[in-house]
Design an enzyme around this catalytic site. Structure first.
Site, PDB file in Angstrom:
ATOM      1  N   GLU A 141       0.801  -1.039  -0.004  1.00  0.00           N
ATOM      2  CA  GLU A 141      -0.095   0.463   0.096  1.00  0.00           C
ATOM      3  C   GLU A 141       0.903   1.159   0.341  1.00  0.00           C
ATOM      4  OE1 GLU A 141      -3.430  -0.473   2.918  1.00  0.00           O
ATOM      5  OE2 GLU A 141      -3.396   2.137   2.989  1.00  0.00           O
ATOM      6  N   ASP A 144       0.163   5.366   0.764  1.00  0.00           N
ATOM      7  CA  ASP A 144      -1.048   5.552   1.082  1.00  0.00           C
ATOM      8  C   ASP A 144      -0.846   7.460   1.733  1.00  0.00           C
ATOM      9  OD1 ASP A 144      -3.337   5.022   2.225  1.00  0.00           O
ATOM     10  OD2 ASP A 144      -1.845   4.181   4.098  1.00  0.00           O
ATOM     11  N   GLU A 177      -2.531  10.384   3.657  1.00  0.00           N
ATOM     12  CA  GLU A 177      -3.787  10.675   4.389  1.00  0.00           C
ATOM     13  C   GLU A 177      -3.701  12.032   4.627  1.00  0.00           C
ATOM     14  OE1 GLU A 177      -4.501   6.702   5.862  1.00  0.00           O
ATOM     15  OE2 GLU A 177      -3.894   8.066   7.383  1.00  0.00           O
ATOM     16  N   THR A 209       2.314  10.446   5.615  1.00  0.00           N
ATOM     17  CA  THR A 209       2.094   9.223   4.546  1.00  0.00           C
ATOM     18  C   THR A 209       2.380   8.169   5.002  1.00  0.00           C
ATOM     19  OG1 THR A 209       4.749  10.495   3.803  1.00  0.00           O
ATOM     20  CG2 THR A 209       2.860  10.809   2.935  1.00  0.00           C
ATOM     21  N   ASN A 210       2.601   6.833   4.107  1.00  0.00           N
ATOM     22  CA  ASN A 210       2.733   5.380   5.127  1.00  0.00           C
ATOM     23  C   ASN A 210       2.991   5.044   3.390  1.00  0.00           C
ATOM     24  OD1 ASN A 210       3.527   3.536   6.736  1.00  0.00           O
ATOM     25  ND2 ASN A 210       1.413   3.179   7.753  1.00  0.00           N
ATOM     26  N   ARG A 243       6.102   3.171   8.382  1.00  0.00           N
ATOM     27  CA  ARG A 243       6.763   3.730   7.439  1.00  0.00           C
ATOM     28  C   ARG A 243       6.249   5.559   7.612  1.00  0.00           C
ATOM     29  NH1 ARG A 243       8.527  -0.872   4.876  1.00  0.00           N
ATOM     30  NH2 ARG A 243      10.579  -1.212   4.801  1.00  0.00           N
ATOM     31  N   GLU A 244       6.242   5.878   8.360  1.00  0.00           N
ATOM     32  CA  GLU A 244       5.081   7.678   8.161  1.00  0.00           C
ATOM     33  C   GLU A 244       5.948   8.229   8.259  1.00  0.00           C
ATOM     34  OE1 GLU A 244       5.092   5.018  10.681  1.00  0.00           O
ATOM     35  OE2 GLU A 244       2.263   3.977  11.238  1.00  0.00           O
ATOM     36  N   TRP A 246      -8.217  10.036  15.972  1.00  0.00           N
ATOM     37  CA  TRP A 246      -6.686  10.239  16.282  1.00  0.00           C
ATOM     38  C   TRP A 246      -6.426  11.593  15.628  1.00  0.00           C
ATOM     39  CZ3 TRP A 246      -4.188   9.590  11.777  1.00  0.00           C
ATOM     40  CH2 TRP A 246      -4.281   9.511  10.407  1.00  0.00           C
TER      41      TRP A 246
END
Ligand SMILES: *[C@@H]1O[C@H](CO)[C@@H](O)[C@H](O)[C@H]1NC(C)=O
Length: 257
Positions: free
Chosen positions: A79, A81, A83, A97-98, A107-108, A159
């Site tokens: 994935e 990502d 957000e 991001t990840n 891996r944020e 969150w």
């Protein structure tokens, strides 16, 4: 040439809250107290440069998350990502991001944006190509599994905004984000085990596909470094709490001097 949402997108959840408008040129997703909504691309891709213009929820968007991501299926999924974490009026969105590889994430990174993502449409691109720069350092890199594009708007007020302190103000619902100009001209469509880039006229690894071999040249590395210096607010590679046993190998990649 932008594609048509009727042709290229399936609305997959939200019971009418996601809509295709203007003969397929515009798409909206919305969130109210009962549900969010979202869509996916009809096609799966194996390597792609995908662009989409998005105008995020304006005003008080605290507690909402608009996600835009490529994902494969199954337990060991890959994935990529993006957000967008909403905020109170006038306070900045965060881009979170990840990357997931074979089901593993962690891996944020987080960034403030250098523009107001709600005032206008902005183009967001995901470039996923086979250059295994990161994998060369012993890290799995999303490579084998075809992925589909997904996007959705949902309630994440446990969150998203100031770590969950700011809740959604439902008196402002419905919250709505808009999309246009979905561009998959530089995407390899995957179907029945073959790739649309895999024909004789356009060999899969053809160097006519510049995006397929694009890597970070010095000028893009420099731009990325500037964005990281000025706007990055979280990086997993500098968070020892996340990795008591030591950072993952890609964190030791050398950067610009
Ligand atoms: C929201 O605004 C506050 C105050 O400026 C800031 O600390 C926070 O990082 C912003 N973004 C999110 C998503 O919480």
């Amino acid at each position: 040439m932008a594609s048509n949402f009727y042709k290229d997108i399936d609305i997959i959840w939200g019971d009418g809250r996601a809509k295709i408008l203007n003969n397929g040129e515009l798409l909206s997703v919305s969130l109210d107290k009962i549900s969010g909504s979202g869509f996916q691309s009809k096609n799966e891709y194996l390597y792609a440069k995908i662009d989409m213009q998005i105008k995020l929820v304006p005003g008080n968007s605290a507690g909402t998350v608009t996600a835009f991501y490529l994902s494969s299926k199954g337990e060991y999924h890959d994935e990529i990502d993006f957000e967008f974490l909403g905020n109170l009026s006038g306070d900045p969105y965060i881009l979170h991001t990840n990357v997931f590889c074979q089901g593993k994430s962690k891996r944020e990174q987080q960034f403030y944006l250098w523009f107001d993502p709600t005032a206008d449409f902005h183009t967001y691109s995901i470039l996923w190509n086979p250059l295994r720069i990161v994998e060369a350092f012993g890290v799995p890199f999303p490579k084998y599994q075809p992925m589909r594009l997904f996007s959705s708007l949902w309630n994440a007020d446990n969150w998203a905004t100031r770590g969950g302190l700011v809740k959604i103000d439902w008196s402002k619902a419905p919250f709505t984000a808009y999309y246009r100009n979905f561009n998959t001209n530089n995407a390899c469509v995957w179907s029945h085990g073959t790739s649309s880039c895999d024909s004789n006229s356009q060999p899969f690894f053809s160097n006519t596909k510049e995006w397929m071999w694009a890597k970070f040249d010095y000028s893009s590395q420099y731009k990325l470094k500037r964005v990281q210096d000025k706007y990055m607010i979280y990086n997993y590679c500098t968070d020892p709490k996340r990795f008591p046993q030591g950072f993952p190998p890609e964190c030791y990649l050398t950067h610009l001097p």
